[in-house]
Design a protein around this motif. Sequence first.
Motif: not given
Length: 292
Positions: A104-115
Amino acid sequence: SSSSSSSSTARRSCVARVSASAMEPANVPAIIVGGGRVGQALLAMGVPGDVMMKRGDPFPAAAPSTGPIYVCTRNDALQGVVDQTPPERRSDLVFLQNGMLQPWLDARGLGDNTQALVYFAVAKLGEKPTDGITDVNPEGLTAANGKWAEALAARLASGGMTCHVLDDSAAFTGNMYEKLIWICAFMAVGAAHPGATVGDVESTHRAEVVALIEELMAGSEAECGVAFKAGAVERLLAYARAVAHFPTAVKELEWRNGYFHGISAGALKAGRPDPFPAHTAILQKVGAVAKA
């Protein structure tokens, strides 16, 4: 960045930028999205300058202009949170949800965000969290990766809670799958034995849950290239003992068990055997997915 790889192992391999987070000051003022149990707990561990943003509120005008944005909502609210966050601040979003967020994050360009992989629990609104410390892992299990991992760890430490900052991409991915497998296996086996708590599954239905954990791990290794640290089954059983009173139910299917069921469906469609046959069978048994 929007060029994030769709592979969680690949996206975790760029650690140079993550390591630079050591330069960030520790527990910095933050925006906390969601006024539920976890949001209120993070606010209570906070610093002057923190701003709480309830679900549906506009992005706060008086918010800190930099710093983490801790997202403490349910998974079904995530799209709304992203939409309400100014585009230039979206890289500051920190995701603390259960389940598999990576695609879901990858599809929104947020794949590198802190988790963060949250192993602490807040029983009631306003109560102090109980840390996920077990007899196998007295150092705690909560972990975070990404730009604001150090800031989250500092905030949790101020409340007496543990949090490991994992710069290593493969290690964090392994931990991510391990936590997903915990919730998928214990909730599914519990649902198959109506009324069972997590503790009942760990004690009375141990052979069944261990077999399911091992199947989900083996399939994750084969299908997704995930590497697990030794001792995963014992770690997960110990965590179950630490939260033995938790009820069981198969919930938030698309984020949890549905992730593995989707891999099963893809394999069958491609003419390959189901890598998770016991998982598929138990989801059918409890009515979470249709029988084939």
